[in-house]
Design an enzyme around this catalytic site. Structure first.
Site, short mmCIF file in Angstrom:
data_model
loop_
_atom_site.label_atom_id
_atom_site.label_comp_id
_atom_site.label_asym_id
_atom_site.label_seq_id
_atom_site.Cartn_x
_atom_site.Cartn_y
_atom_site.Cartn_z
N SER A 74 9.19 20.81 -2.64
CA SER A 74 9.28 19.54 -1.93
C SER A 74 9.93 18.48 -2.83
CB SER A 74 7.90 19.13 -1.43
OG SER A 74 7.98 18.15 -0.43
N ASP A 198 7.41 24.77 9.10
CA ASP A 198 7.32 23.55 8.29
C ASP A 198 7.81 22.34 9.09
OD1 ASP A 198 7.24 21.62 6.34
OD2 ASP A 198 8.40 22.75 4.87
N HIS A 226 4.57 24.26 4.98
CA HIS A 226 5.16 23.48 3.89
C HIS A 226 4.79 24.00 2.50
CE1 HIS A 226 7.24 20.10 2.21
NE2 HIS A 226 6.16 19.63 1.61
#
Length: 249
Positions: A74, A198, A226
């Site tokens: 991320s 996600d 995620h």
């Protein structure tokens, strides 16, 4: 096998810390020298205002003696992109999972998130972080048989997220950042691992990276969201092993 002089560095995402990788690290080869780092203001890392993506990348580069394999999740993947572009001598390969070159949508970047959706997504974390990070983990591990054990093991350390100001500034920096202009400067092997479910960094963001990072490989874990390295830890670790040891070219 990675050369003994090389290391593998793991960079966590927003609102987390290095303990996000506590369940992954034991699944990686014992011969690998692996370091999970805290981003500024997260975990045990000090926070010097403001949060700056480039400075975070430079700080990690300063810890690397020679070329290393970098895994970024991320926001950590965004930092890894800056690290590879600004310090190409320090990066041997990149594995980016659930990450992005730009988080927010723009006229020339429909792959991003709309501002209202982004605000709703992070608002809960601002009000009660400990509660919502547990709910986040439960959602990510919804179909994982040993979910309760994993959460119980990593949650106490993961919940030490840093100061509210640091989290807010890191989020602001992520919303402002745009690394698209850096992608054609990155000339190392790249593995992209995205979850098919996600909603935070949707697959379209991975597809954008795949189109613009030459020679990259995109792997989609259809039932992951995620945090593929948590929900599908064994499969994710196997991908990392093959990639770092040269199995994915």
């Amino acid at each position: 096998m990675p050369d003994a002089a090389k290391k593998v560095y793991l960079i966590h995402g927003w609102g987390a810390n290095r303990h996000a990788f506590d369940d992954l690290m034991p699944r990686l080869p014992a011969t690998w020298p692996v370091s999970a780092v805290d981003l500024p203001g997260h975990g045990d890392a000090p926070f010097a205002q403001p949060f700056d993506i480039e400075a975070a990348a430079d700080g990690i580069a300063a810890q690397i003696d020679t070329s290393a394999d970098i895994l970024g999740w991320s926001l950590g993947g965004l930092v890894a992109l800056y690290l590879a572009a600004r310090h190409p001598d320090k990066v041997r390969s990149l594995c980016l999972t659930a990450s992005f070159a730009r988080l927010t949508a723009a006229e020339d970047y429909p792959e991003g998130l709309a501002a209202p959706a982004l605000g709703k997504m992070v608002g809960a974390f601002r009000t009660d972080y400990a509660k919502h990070i547990k709910q986040f983990l439960q959602l990510q591990l919804l179909h994982t048989p040993d979910a309760a054990e994993i959460i119980g093991r990593i949650l106490p350390d993961l919940a030490r997220c840093g100061t509210p100001q640091a989290l807010q500034e890191a989020l602001d920096a992520a919303e402002r950042a745009d690394a698209r202009h850096l992608l054609d400067k990155i000339d190392v092997p790249v593995l992209l691992v995205f979850g098919g479910k996600d909603a935070i960094t949707p697959l379209r963001m991975g597809e954008y990276l795949h189109r613009h990072l030459k020679g990259s490989r995109l792997v989609v874990m259809e039932k992951a969201a995620h945090a593929p390295f948590l929900s599908h830890a064994e499969a994710f670790a196997a991908l990392c092993r093959d990639f770092v040891e040269g199995g994915l070219t």
